[in-house]
Design an enzyme around this catalytic site. Structure first.
Site, short mmCIF file in Angstrom:
data_model
loop_
_atom_site.label_atom_id
_atom_site.label_comp_id
_atom_site.label_asym_id
_atom_site.label_seq_id
_atom_site.Cartn_x
_atom_site.Cartn_y
_atom_site.Cartn_z
N ASN A 99 6.92 6.26 -7.72
CA ASN A 99 6.22 7.06 -7.68
C ASN A 99 6.33 7.40 -9.19
OD1 ASN A 99 5.78 10.21 -8.26
ND2 ASN A 99 5.42 9.23 -5.93
N ARG A 100 5.36 8.43 -10.10
CA ARG A 100 4.71 9.03 -11.48
C ARG A 100 5.02 8.65 -12.11
NH1 ARG A 100 1.72 10.05 -7.02
NH2 ARG A 100 -0.29 9.84 -6.93
N HIS A 125 4.30 4.02 -9.24
CA HIS A 125 4.63 2.82 -8.50
C HIS A 125 4.99 1.38 -9.93
CE1 HIS A 125 5.28 5.15 -5.40
NE2 HIS A 125 3.89 5.03 -4.72
N HIS A 194 8.63 1.76 0.55
CA HIS A 194 7.53 2.78 0.69
C HIS A 194 6.30 2.01 2.06
CE1 HIS A 194 3.49 4.54 -0.35
NE2 HIS A 194 3.81 4.91 -1.35
N SER A 195 7.27 2.09 2.89
CA SER A 195 7.25 1.47 4.37
C SER A 195 6.29 2.69 5.18
CB SER A 195 8.25 1.33 5.55
OG SER A 195 8.86 -0.21 4.85
N TYR A 196 5.28 2.55 5.42
CA TYR A 196 4.60 3.82 5.99
C TYR A 196 4.94 4.08 7.63
CZ TYR A 196 1.33 3.98 2.67
OH TYR A 196 0.07 4.04 1.26
N ASP A 266 3.06 15.34 -0.13
CA ASP A 266 3.21 14.38 -1.17
C ASP A 266 3.63 14.17 -2.27
OD1 ASP A 266 3.27 11.99 -2.09
OD2 ASP A 266 0.76 11.36 -3.46
N GLN A 303 10.76 11.09 -1.27
CA GLN A 303 8.95 11.33 -1.62
C GLN A 303 8.47 11.28 0.20
OE1 GLN A 303 7.71 11.60 -3.93
NE2 GLN A 303 5.49 12.21 -3.60
N GLU A 331 10.14 8.04 1.16
CA GLU A 331 10.54 7.05 0.20
C GLU A 331 11.72 7.97 -0.69
OE1 GLU A 331 6.48 6.06 -2.15
OE2 GLU A 331 6.43 7.91 -0.20
C1 GAL Z 1 3.42 7.49 -2.65
C2 GAL Z 1 2.76 8.77 -3.64
C3 GAL Z 1 1.10 9.00 -2.98
C4 GAL Z 1 0.73 7.74 -3.04
C5 GAL Z 1 1.20 6.51 -2.39
C6 GAL Z 1 0.64 4.97 -2.30
O1 GAL Z 1 4.07 7.61 -3.19
O2 GAL Z 1 2.75 9.13 -3.66
O3 GAL Z 1 0.38 9.55 -3.59
O4 GAL Z 1 -0.37 7.01 -4.41
O5 GAL Z 1 2.64 6.26 -2.17
O6 GAL Z 1 -1.39 5.18 -2.41
#
Ligand code: GAL
Length: 367
Positions: A99-100, A125, A194-196, A266, A303, A331
């Site tokens: 994250n940021r 990231h 970061h799995s979807y 998010d 997250q 996450e």
């Molecule tokens: C997440 C983040 C989102 C976006 C995503 C990747 O972890 O919080 O804002 O950047 O990753 O597209």
């Protein structure tokens, strides 16, 4: 004698069901010519594929309530697609700082550090060449695979040589992820997967009908750059209240300032359970298939990202395009921008210390 033999066979069968077979094959070469391997971990419950590029989870096959298996994570069918899309982080281990970090700036012991920015003036990231785009070293272990990455001193501006080991292991219907890291200089670290997920199956509609429960009374509101304001706000009375299972889509379009800033969910949720023991983070249920995902972790936050930046332009491994909300991420993590928020749980790692973190994704079914 007959009975004894039968018992023995039954015991062997039970043990072999719990055992995971591990096989290795090639997933091609990066544009620079570095070979990438893919490991298949498979037992009676799950088949999971993990590759060395970004230590990414490429597929997870899990059964529905009728025993029918489907791949429940998003991703691509070939390496070139992963390489040409650094911004979705499909299945990746992200770091050195998941994250940021606001403006990519932080300081440790009076030393200022600058991470190259890659997201609206902030570092996301780990910066433009984070851990998700590195080829990791892999070693087969019982029931799993161990991935190692050595991030040199100064890598993407972060201090200290960091050695990170991520172990993926199958335990019955659970994918266990163990993180260990050491450093040669004080640094900050926040690593996650970061799995979807789409429990209806990759490509099978959006995740809006998925029922989600997050064990959090509070979350960290964000500003326009998706950086936490520092506040720990109560979820009560807001669309962020997931303490009882609620469809992801039920409130996502409500006129809420925080939802507007992120184009959906998010946000980092402050988990009620505390480390270092594992505690519940979240549980998701797809009502149609009955598939469930339970997330436990030693981390203080999660997250929840509802796939807001998926825009219908990317062709997934299922053969079609990923529309907005085609998948969701959970996450497990320390809070975003913690290096600039002294009141958040610390992400500092010093020489002589070892970062130990565990997250478990358990797949199941509801009848
Ligand atoms: C997440 C983040 C989102 C976006 C995503 C990747 O972890 O919080 O804002 O950047 O990753 O597209």
């Amino acid at each position: 004698m007959k009975l004894k033999q039968t018992l023995l066979v039954a015991m062997l069968l039970t043990t072999s069901a719990a055992l995971a077979a591990v096989t290795k094959s090639t997933f091609g070469k990066t544009a620079e010519g570095i070979p990438v391997s893919i490991y298949t971990l498979s037992n009676a419950d799950l088949t999971v594929r993990i590759m060395t590029y970004g230590a990414r989870v490429v597929s997870v096959e899990a059964p529905d309530r009728n025993g029918k298996k489907a791949d429940v994570v998003l991703g691509y069918s070939d390496l070139a697609q992963y390489e040409s899309d650094p911004g979705t982080y499909f299945g990746a281990i992200v770091g050195r700082y998941g994250n940021r970090i606001a403006k990519g700036k932080f300081s440790i012991d009076g030393h200022n550090y600058q991470i190259p920015t890659n997201n609206n003036g902030n570092a996301l990231h780990g910066g433009p060449a984070g851990f998700s785009s590195k080829v990791w070293t892999a070693k087969e272990i019982p029931h799993g695979v161990e991935m190692t990455l050595v991030s040199p001193d100064g890598d993407m501006g972060f201090p200290g040589e960091l050695t990170l080991r991520v172990t993926y292991r199958l335990e019955g219907s659970a994918l266990v992820i163990i993180y260990n890291a050491t450093t040669t200089k004080p640094t900050v670290i926040n690593v996650t997967n970061h799995s979807y997920f789409n429990l209806a199956g990759d490509g099978n509609g959006t995740i809006l009908p998925t029922l989600l429960m997050i064990d959090a009374d509070r979350y960290t509101p964000i500003d326009a750059g998706l950086i936490p304001t520092g506040e720990l706000a109560p979820v009560a009375g807001t669309p962020f209240d997931f303490r009882k299972p609620t469809a992801i889509g039920a409130r996502i379009d409500q006129p809420n300032e925080q939802l507007k800033l992120a184009g959906g969910y998010d946000h980092n949720f402050v988990l009620n359970g505390k480390g270092p023991e594992k505690h519940l983070a979240a549980k998701a249920v797809d009502p149609a298939s009955g598939r469930t995902l339970t997330v436990t972790t030693t981390e203080p936050g999660v997250q929840f990202y509802s796939g807001n930046f998926l825009d219908g332009t990317r062709t997934g491994k299922f053969g079609g395009k990923y529309a907005i909300h085609a998948g969701f991420c959970l996450e497990t993590q320390h809070f975003p921008d913690s290096p600039n928020h002294p009141k958040f749980p610390s992400t500092l790692l010093k020489p002589g210390e070892t970062l130990n973190s565990v997250t478990v994704f358990t797949f199941g079914v509801e009848r």
